[in-house]
Write an enzyme that holds these catalytic residues in place. Structure first.
Site, PDB file in Angstrom:
ATOM      1  N   LEU A   1       0.870  -1.126   0.049  1.00  0.00           N
ATOM      2  CA  LEU A   1       0.064  -0.097   0.037  1.00  0.00           C
ATOM      3  C   LEU A   1       0.862   1.443  -0.007  1.00  0.00           C
ATOM      4  CD1 LEU A   1      -2.807  -1.000   2.422  1.00  0.00           C
ATOM      5  CD2 LEU A   1      -3.044  -0.678  -0.154  1.00  0.00           C
TER       6      LEU A   1
ATOM      7  N   ALA B   1       2.362   4.230  -1.684  1.00  0.00           N
ATOM      8  CA  ALA B   1       2.189   4.868  -2.725  1.00  0.00           C
ATOM      9  C   ALA B   1       3.399   5.899  -3.087  1.00  0.00           C
ATOM     10  CB  ALA B   1       1.212   6.080  -2.545  1.00  0.00           C
TER      11      ALA B   1
ATOM     12  N   CYS C   1       7.844  -8.100 -13.714  1.00  0.00           N
ATOM     13  CA  CYS C   1       6.706  -8.964 -13.485  1.00  0.00           C
ATOM     14  C   CYS C   1       5.332  -8.209 -13.684  1.00  0.00           C
ATOM     15  CB  CYS C   1       6.583  -9.756 -12.083  1.00  0.00           C
ATOM     16  SG  CYS C   1       8.027 -10.835 -12.368  1.00  0.00           S
TER      17      CYS C   1
ATOM     18  N   LYS D   1       3.750  -6.649 -16.643  1.00  0.00           N
ATOM     19  CA  LYS D   1       3.658  -7.730 -17.743  1.00  0.00           C
ATOM     20  C   LYS D   1       2.560  -8.623 -17.302  1.00  0.00           C
ATOM     21  CE  LYS D   1       6.817 -10.724 -17.716  1.00  0.00           C
ATOM     22  NZ  LYS D   1       6.265 -12.032 -17.449  1.00  0.00           N
TER      23      LYS D   1
ATOM     24  N   LYS E   1      13.357  -0.965  -8.372  1.00  0.00           N
ATOM     25  CA  LYS E   1      12.937  -1.220  -6.966  1.00  0.00           C
ATOM     26  C   LYS E   1      14.455  -1.268  -6.084  1.00  0.00           C
ATOM     27  CE  LYS E   1      12.387  -5.767  -6.047  1.00  0.00           C
ATOM     28  NZ  LYS E   1      11.581  -6.969  -5.165  1.00  0.00           N
TER      29      LYS E   1
HETATM   30  C1  UDX Z   1       6.942  -9.373  -7.777  1.00  0.00           C
HETATM   31  C2  UDX Z   1       6.059 -10.288  -6.968  1.00  0.00           C
HETATM   32  O1  UDX Z   1       6.086  -9.472  -5.520  1.00  0.00           O
HETATM   33  C3  UDX Z   1       6.776 -11.618  -6.793  1.00  0.00           C
HETATM   34  O2  UDX Z   1       5.936 -12.508  -5.884  1.00  0.00           O
HETATM   35  C4  UDX Z   1       6.827 -12.339  -8.055  1.00  0.00           C
HETATM   36  O3  UDX Z   1       7.289 -13.500  -8.099  1.00  0.00           O
HETATM   37  C5  UDX Z   1       7.253 -11.422  -9.042  1.00  0.00           C
HETATM   38  O4  UDX Z   1       7.003 -10.125  -9.160  1.00  0.00           O
HETATM   39  P1  UDX Z   1       9.262  -8.031  -7.984  1.00  0.00           P
HETATM   40  O5  UDX Z   1       8.815  -7.643  -9.190  1.00  0.00           O
HETATM   41  O6  UDX Z   1      10.501  -8.874  -7.695  1.00  0.00           O
HETATM   42  O7  UDX Z   1       8.274  -9.281  -7.470  1.00  0.00           O
HETATM   43  O8  UDX Z   1       9.025  -6.896  -6.731  1.00  0.00           O
HETATM   44  P2  UDX Z   1       8.010  -6.419  -5.818  1.00  0.00           P
HETATM   45  O9  UDX Z   1       8.779  -6.144  -4.565  1.00  0.00           O
HETATM   46  O10 UDX Z   1       6.660  -6.951  -5.743  1.00  0.00           O
HETATM   47  O11 UDX Z   1       7.874  -5.066  -6.236  1.00  0.00           O
HETATM   48  C6  UDX Z   1       7.309  -4.609  -7.814  1.00  0.00           C
HETATM   49  C7  UDX Z   1       7.024  -3.163  -7.968  1.00  0.00           C
HETATM   50  O12 UDX Z   1       6.060  -2.538  -6.990  1.00  0.00           O
HETATM   51  C8  UDX Z   1       8.475  -2.405  -7.697  1.00  0.00           C
HETATM   52  O13 UDX Z   1       8.463  -1.301  -8.519  1.00  0.00           O
HETATM   53  C9  UDX Z   1       7.999  -1.795  -6.209  1.00  0.00           C
HETATM   54  O14 UDX Z   1       8.761  -0.470  -6.136  1.00  0.00           O
HETATM   55  C10 UDX Z   1       6.741  -1.498  -6.301  1.00  0.00           C
HETATM   56  N1  UDX Z   1       5.815  -1.261  -5.107  1.00  0.00           N
HETATM   57  C11 UDX Z   1       5.829  -2.247  -4.453  1.00  0.00           C
HETATM   58  C12 UDX Z   1       5.072  -0.262  -4.876  1.00  0.00           C
HETATM   59  O15 UDX Z   1       5.289   0.840  -5.751  1.00  0.00           O
HETATM   60  N2  UDX Z   1       4.567  -0.022  -3.871  1.00  0.00           N
HETATM   61  C13 UDX Z   1       4.366  -1.133  -2.771  1.00  0.00           C
HETATM   62  O16 UDX Z   1       3.704  -0.988  -1.653  1.00  0.00           O
HETATM   63  C14 UDX Z   1       5.090  -2.391  -3.212  1.00  0.00           C
END
Ligand code: UDX
Length: 450
Positions: A269, A271, A279, A282, A340
């Site tokens: 959550l 922002a 992932c 896509k 990230k």
């Molecule tokens: C994700 C899934 O979490 C994982 O279970 C799956 O196997 C692959 O895709 P990943 O893409 O490595 O993993 O990163 P994740 O930590 O989930 O973050 C994805 C994106 O969301 C990042 O750009 C991160 O910065 C963003 N994010 C995450 C937010 O903007 N807000 C959040 O609260 C959490």
């Protein structure tokens, strides 16, 4: 059921290499097939071609013990293997649907060498129905293979920890002997996870650790649904952030309190500049396309995608509104190119998208990321200057925009930003800074929904 199966992993990327290295540590002989020569050479030297905490020592010691065998040949390991994990890439097509070329090519090529009765496990994220198609392919090729879906949930940056201390292992298939073999592989890994965690220097976790068996179609749908739901949570938080900006509330306070309700939960959550990576973007598009293919409109996911796509533009607009004039010729530094913190991956990176959008406004854009060197260059619009240190990137900047929550940026003292910058606007696009500390240093703080 195989007691001590020989394993081949197809594709040594983020998922495949982590899987191969960890299984090689739990006593299995593992062939890791990687066709890309430079990636393969790196693995043979004990290095992953991407940054992932703890992975290199694990690769190195598995190579030393001879249990991990990197190769570019399908023929080397598959004929001896009882179990094959397919971890090849699934990029998306221009229309958002999944491009399954690598998935089917891998299955066809593997089929040439698979021995009867072996188990073919799909870890790549594929649209629901793909497994049934691959089963048909094996039947057409006259191969008696058991197909199992075993979706991957690891996150980049915490790949080892997520795999060793998992929430759930999902295994879907039509043959119980085959699904039992897959479950036993993970139980063996679980039995030695503390030792591996110590070797890799990752902290052990206390997650639920459920083993879930389902049908093939359900397992395939679980993976994309989980990612889509997490993406939905982020876009929901970003929608509220836009409202918080307008009414003068702080989205961080709002979401902390909302997430304290255990029915909702606090994770995902956060922002900010929106989600990126290999992932979420896509998988959301893939789920929408999959719905269309079956005549189902997933409006909620179309909305989640639209919110995410709007975030870089929203940030630029907010910057323009704050300054009250054009960004042309302003010296702007974008901190963070990885999608990230904790990774060097720049796929669908919000930082790169924001740097490009700023450059298009006529600003003079510099960037810096502690783990990204040349990887981002291909995605840049002309003229962006990538720096090799935080100080060099900030020095003389009119505006600094933080787009990745690297500790190097968030723990850098606000007074140091103030000292090096020419201007005073610090845009925290990841909502990670302490507002009073930034303001105490004489800087103007701007966040997303704060
Ligand atoms: C994700 C899934 O979490 C994982 O279970 C799956 O196997 C692959 O895709 P990943 O893409 O490595 O993993 O990163 P994740 O930590 O989930 O973050 C994805 C994106 O969301 C990042 O750009 C991160 O910065 C963003 N994010 C995450 C937010 O903007 N807000 C959040 O609260 C959490």
């Amino acid at each position: 059921m195989y007691e001590n199966p020989v394993i081949t992993v197809l594709g040594a990327g983020y998922v495949g290499l982590t899987t191969a290295a960890l299984l090689a540590h739990s006593g299995y002989t593992v062939y890791a097939v990687e066709p890309n020569a430079s990636r393969l050479n790196a693995i043979k030297r004990g290095k992953s071609f991407f940054y992932e905490k703890g992975l290199d020592p694990i690769i190195e010691s598995a190579l030393d013990s001879g249990t991990l065998i990197p190769t570019d040949s399908y023929e080397m390991g598959i004929p001896k293997s009882d179990v094959i994990f397919s971890c090849v890439g699934t990029p998306d097509n221009p229309d958002g649907s999944s491009n399954l070329t690598y998935v089917f090519n891998a299955a066809k090529e593997a089929a040439r060498y698979l021995k009867p009765g072996s188990i073919y496990i799909q870890k790549s994220t594929v649209p629901v129905g793909t497994g049934a198609d691959i089963e048909k392919l094996f039947t057409k090729l006259n191969k008696q293979i058991d197909y199992v879906s075993n979706p991957e949930f690891l996150r980049e940056g915490t790949a080892l920890q997520d795999t060793l201390f998992f929430d759930r292992i999902v295994v879907g298939g039509n043959n119980k002997q085959a699904t039992d073999t897959v479950l036993s592989i993970y139980r063996n890994l679980e039995a030695c996870r503390e030792t591996i965690a110590t070797k890799a220097d990752v902290t052990s976790g206390s997650r639920k650790g459920e083993y879930i068996t389902t049908s093939l179609n359900s397992a395939e749908l679980i993976k994309v649904t989980a990612n889509a739901f997490l993406a939905l949570k982020i876009s929901f938080a970003n929608s509220i952030a836009k409202l918080a900006d307008t009414v003068g509330a702080d989205v961080v306070d709002v979401m902390n309190a909302v997430g304290a309700d255990e029915r909702i939960g606090s994770s995902f959550l956060h922002a900010g500049r929106g989600y990126g990576g290999g992932c979420f973007p896509k998988d959301v598009s893939g789920l929408i396309a999959s719905g269309h293919q079956h005549g189902v409109e997933l409006e909620i996911m179309t909305a989640a995608r639209a919110v995410n796509d709007s975030m870089p533009g929203y940030i630029i607009k907010k910057l323009q509104n704050k300054l009250g004039d054009s960004l042309k010729n302003k010296q702007i530094t974008v901190l963070g190119l990885a999608f990230k913190a904790g990774t060097s991956d720049v796929r669908r990176s919000p930082g790169v998208a924001i740097a490009n959008a700023l450059q298009r406004t006529g600003a003079i854009v510099r960037t810096y990321d502690p783990q990204v060197q040349d990887e981002a260059a291909d995605d840049y619009v002309d003229g962006i200057m990538q720096q090799t240190s935080l100080e060099a990137a900030i020095k003389g900047a009119d505006i600094v925009v933080i787009t990745t929550e690297w500790l190097e940026f968030t723990t850098y003292h606000a007074a140091n930003y103030a000292k090096l910058m020419k201007g005073s606007l610090l845009f925290d696009a990841v909502n990670c800074l302490d507002i009073p500390s930034v303001q105490a240093a004489g800087l103007t703080y701007v966040g997303v929904g704060r």
